[in-house]
Each structure stands twice: as C-alpha cells, then as structure tokens.
Motif scaffolding. Structure first.
Motif, short mmCIF file in Angstrom:
data_model
loop_
_atom_site.label_atom_id
_atom_site.label_comp_id
_atom_site.label_asym_id
_atom_site.label_seq_id
_atom_site.Cartn_x
_atom_site.Cartn_y
_atom_site.Cartn_z
N THR A 140 0.90 -1.33 0.06
CA THR A 140 -0.05 0.04 -0.12
C THR A 140 1.05 1.14 -0.04
OG1 THR A 140 -1.66 -1.04 1.32
CG2 THR A 140 -1.93 1.20 1.43
N ASN A 141 0.44 2.27 -0.79
CA ASN A 141 1.48 3.38 -0.91
C ASN A 141 0.59 4.41 -1.27
OD1 ASN A 141 3.67 4.67 -0.64
ND2 ASN A 141 4.34 4.22 -2.88
N GLU A 142 1.05 5.80 -0.57
CA GLU A 142 0.51 6.93 -1.20
C GLU A 142 1.43 7.80 -2.24
OE1 GLU A 142 -1.99 10.94 0.44
OE2 GLU A 142 -0.62 9.70 1.88
N ILE A 143 1.30 7.57 -3.48
CA ILE A 143 2.25 7.99 -4.24
C ILE A 143 2.44 9.57 -4.53
CG2 ILE A 143 2.81 7.90 -7.07
CD1 ILE A 143 0.72 5.15 -7.02
N LEU A 144 1.29 10.23 -4.11
CA LEU A 144 1.35 11.77 -4.09
C LEU A 144 0.28 11.97 -3.15
CD1 LEU A 144 1.57 12.79 -7.79
CD2 LEU A 144 3.35 12.90 -6.17
N PRO A 145 0.14 13.06 -2.50
CA PRO A 145 -0.81 13.53 -1.91
C PRO A 145 -2.15 13.32 -2.53
CG PRO A 145 0.69 15.13 -1.33
CD PRO A 145 1.13 14.22 -2.62
N ALA A 146 -2.97 12.62 -2.08
CA ALA A 146 -4.61 12.37 -2.70
C ALA A 146 -4.37 10.98 -3.75
CB ALA A 146 -4.97 13.44 -3.31
N TRP A 147 -3.12 10.58 -4.16
CA TRP A 147 -3.12 9.44 -5.09
C TRP A 147 -2.67 8.39 -4.21
CZ3 TRP A 147 0.60 9.08 -9.77
CH2 TRP A 147 0.27 7.90 -10.44
N LYS A 148 -3.42 7.39 -4.18
CA LYS A 148 -3.24 6.03 -3.32
C LYS A 148 -3.12 4.77 -4.12
CE LYS A 148 -5.03 7.89 0.79
NZ LYS A 148 -6.17 8.11 1.75
N ALA A 149 -2.34 3.83 -4.00
CA ALA A 149 -2.37 2.51 -4.63
C ALA A 149 -2.36 1.32 -3.42
CB ALA A 149 -1.15 2.41 -5.57
N ILE A 150 -2.83 0.24 -4.06
CA ILE A 150 -2.71 -1.15 -3.34
C ILE A 150 -2.37 -2.08 -4.22
CG2 ILE A 150 -3.93 -2.68 -1.97
CD1 ILE A 150 -5.80 -0.41 -0.86
N ALA A 151 -1.39 -2.99 -4.35
CA ALA A 151 -1.02 -4.08 -5.20
C ALA A 151 -0.87 -5.09 -4.28
CB ALA A 151 0.34 -3.57 -5.90
N SER A 152 -1.24 -6.31 -5.07
CA SER A 152 -0.94 -7.48 -4.43
C SER A 152 -0.70 -8.58 -5.28
CB SER A 152 -2.39 -8.14 -3.36
OG SER A 152 -3.42 -8.37 -4.41
N PHE A 153 -0.06 -9.69 -4.82
CA PHE A 153 0.33 -10.85 -5.85
C PHE A 153 0.40 -11.85 -4.84
CE2 PHE A 153 3.70 -13.83 -7.26
CZ PHE A 153 3.19 -13.98 -8.64
N ALA A 154 -0.08 -13.07 -5.22
CA ALA A 154 0.02 -14.21 -4.66
C ALA A 154 0.57 -15.51 -5.54
CB ALA A 154 -1.31 -14.69 -3.81
N TYR A 155 1.38 -16.15 -5.24
CA TYR A 155 2.17 -17.59 -5.76
C TYR A 155 1.48 -18.72 -4.98
CZ TYR A 155 4.80 -21.12 -7.43
OH TYR A 155 5.27 -22.25 -7.65
N THR A 156 0.82 -19.52 -5.19
CA THR A 156 0.16 -20.55 -4.63
C THR A 156 0.68 -21.86 -5.26
OG1 THR A 156 -1.70 -19.39 -3.79
CG2 THR A 156 -1.67 -21.66 -3.09
N PRO A 199 -5.59 -20.97 -8.25
CA PRO A 199 -4.62 -20.36 -9.11
C PRO A 199 -3.25 -20.51 -8.72
CG PRO A 199 -5.82 -18.61 -8.16
CD PRO A 199 -6.49 -19.91 -7.91
N GLU A 200 -2.26 -20.69 -9.69
CA GLU A 200 -0.72 -20.63 -9.12
C GLU A 200 -0.41 -19.30 -8.97
OE1 GLU A 200 3.41 -22.68 -10.37
OE2 GLU A 200 1.70 -22.46 -11.90
N ASN A 201 -0.99 -18.27 -9.76
CA ASN A 201 -0.55 -16.95 -9.71
C ASN A 201 -2.15 -15.83 -9.44
OD1 ASN A 201 2.15 -16.79 -10.15
ND2 ASN A 201 1.41 -17.92 -11.86
N GLN A 202 -1.77 -15.16 -8.63
CA GLN A 202 -3.13 -14.07 -8.57
C GLN A 202 -2.62 -12.85 -8.23
OE1 GLN A 202 -6.81 -15.96 -6.89
NE2 GLN A 202 -6.28 -14.48 -5.70
N ALA A 203 -3.16 -11.54 -8.86
CA ALA A 203 -2.72 -10.28 -8.46
C ALA A 203 -3.65 -9.47 -8.58
CB ALA A 203 -1.50 -9.96 -9.54
N SER A 204 -3.77 -8.16 -8.20
CA SER A 204 -4.54 -7.29 -8.25
C SER A 204 -3.80 -5.75 -7.91
CB SER A 204 -5.47 -7.33 -7.04
OG SER A 204 -5.18 -7.25 -5.89
N PHE A 244 -7.70 -6.90 -11.52
CA PHE A 244 -7.91 -8.25 -10.82
C PHE A 244 -7.55 -9.31 -11.86
CE2 PHE A 244 -9.79 -11.77 -8.62
CZ PHE A 244 -9.26 -11.82 -7.64
N TYR A 245 -6.41 -9.92 -11.41
CA TYR A 245 -6.09 -11.20 -12.35
C TYR A 245 -6.04 -12.55 -11.73
CZ TYR A 245 -2.96 -14.19 -15.16
OH TYR A 245 -2.82 -15.37 -16.06
N VAL A 246 -6.44 -13.51 -12.26
CA VAL A 246 -6.61 -14.95 -11.80
C VAL A 246 -5.99 -16.01 -12.75
CG1 VAL A 246 -7.90 -16.78 -11.12
CG2 VAL A 246 -8.44 -14.35 -10.25
N ASP A 247 -4.83 -16.32 -12.54
CA ASP A 247 -4.27 -17.49 -13.48
C ASP A 247 -5.19 -18.70 -13.77
OD1 ASP A 247 -2.29 -18.59 -14.96
OD2 ASP A 247 -0.83 -18.63 -13.52
#
Length: 139
Positions: free
Chosen positions: A3-19, A39-44, A66-69
């Motif tokens: 989770t990151n605030e790229i600039l004031p007022a601009w936020k982002a959340i990224a996730s990745f899972a390898y199973t 799924p082996e890979n999942q990302a958002s 939202f990506y599902v392998d």
C-alpha cells in the motif's frame, strides 16, 4: 500486499499471490495433481485519486485490475479453467459524514468462471458488467 500514497491524494494498493497447491499424500487424489480451483498466480492493483482542495474537494476516482491464473477444474486435473483479467472503476464523493459512490464492476464484461464444483456441469460463471450505486451517512 503493498500500500502506498504515491502523491498526496493518489493512493495505490497492489497484491500478488503465488500458490503451489499440489497433492503430496492422499488415498483418492493422484499425488502431484494441483488442487481444484486454486490458481498458481493471482494479482490485483487498485488506485484512487481524491481531490483535496477547491470546489472538487471530496470527489474521487478509482481504477482496479484483478487477475486470476488458470486453475484446475476437477481433482483429476482433466480440464483447466482459463485465466482472466477483470477491470473495475469507481467515482465517489465524500463530505463530512456523507458518502456517495458509483462502482463499475467487470467493465469490459469479461466472461470467466468464478468457481467449480469439480465437474464441467458444476462451473459457475462470474458476474457480468455491473453498476452499483450507493449513498450513506455516518452517524
């Protein structure tokens, strides 16, 4: 998840899972088979921007991916469910305790399978393009 605030007022959340979900011991399922529906890979990725000053203060926009392998469709691994990418967007407004939003789900109407019961007749299709509006007041 990041989770990151790229600039004031601009936020982002990224996730990745390898199973790496494979059967290692079982009396009914072949050893080495992948577990059904996992799924082996999942990302958002979800990003939002909300105006902080001026007459647009409280107005915000969001965009998400939202990506599902590929996933096995049954315990015998005899067929695979295809991978998919869904896209989301949102427009919202917040002021004091008032919130209003319009959410756009699966914008490009991606045809996908959300789950399986372990056989081809047990496949469940995912939701099509959907628009959801909401209004709330917090007390």
């Amino acid at each position: 998840m990041v989770t990151n605030e790229i600039l004031p007022a601009w936020k982002a959340i990224a996730s990745f899972a390898y199973t790496d979900a494979k059967v290692t011991q079982d009396n009914a399922i072949a050893v080495g088979n992948r577990l059904l529906g996992v799924p082996e890979n999942q990302a958002s990725l979800w990003t939002t921007y909300e105006f902080q000053i001026g007459s647009l203060k409280g107005l915000g926009f969001g965009l998400g991916l939202f990506y599902v392998d590929t996933r096995e469709g049954d315990v015998d691994n005899s067929f695979e469910l295809p991978d998919y990418l869904r896209t989301y967007a949102a427009i919202y407004y917040r002021k004091d305790s008032f919130n209003a939003a319009i959410n756009f789900r699966n914008i490009f109407d991606t045809d996908y399978f959300s789950s399986t019961s372990g056989y081809t007749l047990g496949l469940e299709r995912g939701a099509p393009f959907t628009i959801i509006g909401s209004i709330s007041w917090e007390f």
